[in-house]
Design an enzyme around this catalytic site. Structure first.
Site, PDB file in Angstrom:
ATOM      1  N   SER A   1      27.448  12.763  31.161  1.00  0.00           N
ATOM      2  CA  SER A   1      26.765  12.937  29.884  1.00  0.00           C
ATOM      3  C   SER A   1      27.817  13.091  28.786  1.00  0.00           C
ATOM      4  O   SER A   1      28.963  12.672  28.954  1.00  0.00           O
ATOM      5  CB  SER A   1      25.821  14.147  29.957  1.00  0.00           C
ATOM      6  OG  SER A   1      25.066  14.264  28.769  1.00  0.00           O
TER       7      SER A   1
ATOM      8  N   TYR B   1      22.603   6.704  21.354  1.00  0.00           N
ATOM      9  CA  TYR B   1      23.559   7.156  22.366  1.00  0.00           C
ATOM     10  C   TYR B   1      23.383   8.652  22.611  1.00  0.00           C
ATOM     11  O   TYR B   1      23.305   9.104  23.761  1.00  0.00           O
ATOM     12  CB  TYR B   1      24.990   6.852  21.921  1.00  0.00           C
ATOM     13  CG  TYR B   1      26.024   7.347  22.895  1.00  0.00           C
ATOM     14  CD1 TYR B   1      26.289   6.646  24.076  1.00  0.00           C
ATOM     15  CD2 TYR B   1      26.741   8.523  22.657  1.00  0.00           C
ATOM     16  CE1 TYR B   1      27.228   7.098  24.987  1.00  0.00           C
ATOM     17  CE2 TYR B   1      27.679   8.989  23.566  1.00  0.00           C
ATOM     18  CZ  TYR B   1      27.916   8.274  24.725  1.00  0.00           C
ATOM     19  OH  TYR B   1      28.845   8.739  25.641  1.00  0.00           O
ATOM     20  N   SER B   2      23.302   9.427  21.529  1.00  0.00           N
ATOM     21  CA  SER B   2      23.116  10.876  21.650  1.00  0.00           C
ATOM     22  C   SER B   2      21.832  11.188  22.409  1.00  0.00           C
ATOM     23  O   SER B   2      21.810  12.067  23.283  1.00  0.00           O
ATOM     24  CB  SER B   2      23.069  11.525  20.262  1.00  0.00           C
ATOM     25  OG  SER B   2      24.292  11.364  19.568  1.00  0.00           O
TER      26      SER B   2
ATOM     27  N   SER C   1      34.563   0.072  37.542  1.00  0.00           N
ATOM     28  CA  SER C   1      35.549  -0.995  37.337  1.00  0.00           C
ATOM     29  C   SER C   1      36.504  -0.710  36.186  1.00  0.00           C
ATOM     30  O   SER C   1      37.507  -1.397  36.026  1.00  0.00           O
ATOM     31  CB  SER C   1      34.836  -2.330  37.088  1.00  0.00           C
ATOM     32  OG  SER C   1      34.079  -2.277  35.889  1.00  0.00           O
ATOM     33  N   SER C   2      36.208   0.292  35.363  1.00  0.00           N
ATOM     34  CA  SER C   2      37.076   0.561  34.207  1.00  0.00           C
ATOM     35  C   SER C   2      36.933   2.001  33.749  1.00  0.00           C
ATOM     36  O   SER C   2      36.006   2.718  34.142  1.00  0.00           O
ATOM     37  CB  SER C   2      36.727  -0.381  33.039  1.00  0.00           C
ATOM     38  OG  SER C   2      35.398  -0.151  32.600  1.00  0.00           O
ATOM     39  N   GLY C   3      37.869   2.410  32.903  1.00  0.00           N
ATOM     40  CA  GLY C   3      37.790   3.697  32.216  1.00  0.00           C
ATOM     41  C   GLY C   3      37.625   4.897  33.109  1.00  0.00           C
ATOM     42  O   GLY C   3      38.284   5.040  34.149  1.00  0.00           O
TER      43      GLY C   3
ATOM     44  N   SER D   1      20.215   9.265  24.550  1.00  0.00           N
ATOM     45  CA  SER D   1      20.301   8.877  25.963  1.00  0.00           C
ATOM     46  C   SER D   1      21.069   9.913  26.769  1.00  0.00           C
ATOM     47  O   SER D   1      20.724  10.215  27.921  1.00  0.00           O
ATOM     48  CB  SER D   1      20.956   7.496  26.108  1.00  0.00           C
ATOM     49  OG  SER D   1      22.349   7.523  25.826  1.00  0.00           O
ATOM     50  N   LYS D   2      22.111  10.501  26.171  1.00  0.00           N
ATOM     51  CA  LYS D   2      22.891  11.509  26.880  1.00  0.00           C
ATOM     52  C   LYS D   2      22.156  12.845  26.936  1.00  0.00           C
ATOM     53  O   LYS D   2      22.287  13.599  27.916  1.00  0.00           O
ATOM     54  CB  LYS D   2      24.263  11.671  26.218  1.00  0.00           C
ATOM     55  CG  LYS D   2      25.170  10.456  26.409  1.00  0.00           C
ATOM     56  CD  LYS D   2      25.351  10.118  27.882  1.00  0.00           C
ATOM     57  CE  LYS D   2      26.344   8.985  28.112  1.00  0.00           C
ATOM     58  NZ  LYS D   2      26.503   8.659  29.547  1.00  0.00           N
TER      59      LYS D   2
ATOM     60  N   GLY E   1      29.770   2.177  37.645  1.00  0.00           N
ATOM     61  CA  GLY E   1      30.660   1.919  36.509  1.00  0.00           C
ATOM     62  C   GLY E   1      32.112   2.147  36.868  1.00  0.00           C
ATOM     63  O   GLY E   1      32.910   2.594  36.049  1.00  0.00           O
TER      64      GLY E   1
END
Length: 267
Positions: free
Chosen positions: A130, A144-145, A15-17, A147-148, A13
């Site tokens: 995370s 989302y929660s 490529s950004s942020g 998955s983290k 990941g």
């Protein structure tokens, strides 16, 4: 000859942020850096590889190529991820599965690919990104929660498995960061009428917090610093207020914690 003596880092990941800022920080620290992403957004001195972390065969092939070129990978930072929001009741299962495929199983795919070489060389550090949502359990961001939370639990368990072989695993739990992640979130507004507008209100509050959050450059530098540590706690939290938040989430009764979080994101 000098470049061959440099250690190697891999960032997904990138490529950004946060991923892009982590790539830049590790490169500045003297590492030969490879980044996995589906988009090629050049960073000077960084080697881009077009890899989808959910494609196990592609990941294995790319990691094999890096090992052929470099001989070893000392650092892996799993930054690849995205967010979805919406009520559990109105979120299609395929969207929930996609959330886990990238955030959790993408992390698993790349970690499994680098572990054999790290174990044999008896050194290496895997850093998995995370979120404090892993313990704060954000309403209308349940998947989302979850998955983290899976990433954090996985990291702690894996660290115990591989630490006897000189390999450490750390989950870095982040709070609100001002990046393109906010705009990229897949928002599911179905059911907002049935939920009395609470879905859109909760997500709007979350986005407001993110837009006033920490800069990705600061976080990228923090992650790079954690990644270079030989001995590191299995869970690290970026930012004092998020350290306090995580501590409170762990000690407060579940009901009280739920009421506090709900008063912010589910009212």
């Amino acid at each position: 000859m000098e470049s061959k003596q440099k250690r190697t880092a891999l960032v997904t990941g990138g490529s950004s942020g946060i991923g892009r800022c982590t790539v830049a920080a590790l490169s500045k620290a003297g590492y030969i850096v490879y980044e996995f992403s589906r988009r090629d957004v050049p960073v000077e001195g960084v080697k881009h590889m077009c890899v989808d972390v959910t494609d196990e065969a592609s990941v294995q092939e790319a990691v094999g190529q890096i090992l052929l070129e470099r001989g070893s990978i000392e650092i892996l930072v799993n930054c690849a991820g995205f967010g979805i929001s919406g009520a559990v009741e109105f979120t299609e299962l395929k969207q929930a599965k996609a959330q886990f495929d990238v955030n959790f199983f993408g992390t698993v795919n790349v970690s499994r690919a680098v572990l054999p070489s790290m174990r044999r060389q008896h050194r290496g550090h895997i850093v998995n990104i995370s979120s404090v949502a892993a313990v704060a359990h954000i309403p209308f961001q349940a998947f989302y929660s979850a998955s983290k939370a899976a990433v954090s639990s996985y990291s702690c368990a894996l660290d115990n498995e591989v630490s006897p072989y000189g390999v450490r695993v750390t989950a870095v739990e982040l709070g609100d960061i001002h990046t393109g992640f906010t705009q990229a979130r897949q928002k599911i507004v179905l059911g907002d009428d049935e939920y009395g507008g609470r879905i859109s209100h909760g997500v709007s509050q979350m986005e407001k917090d993110e837009l006033s959050g920490m800069s990705p450059e600061i976080i990228g530098t923090y992650i790079a610093r954690i990644a270079q540590k030989k001995n590191c706690a299995p869970i690290c939290v970026a930012g004092v207020k998020y350290k306090i938040l995580r501590f409170l989430c762990k000690i407060l009764p579940c009901t009280l914690r739920g009421k506090i979080v709900g008063s912010i994101y589910a009212k």
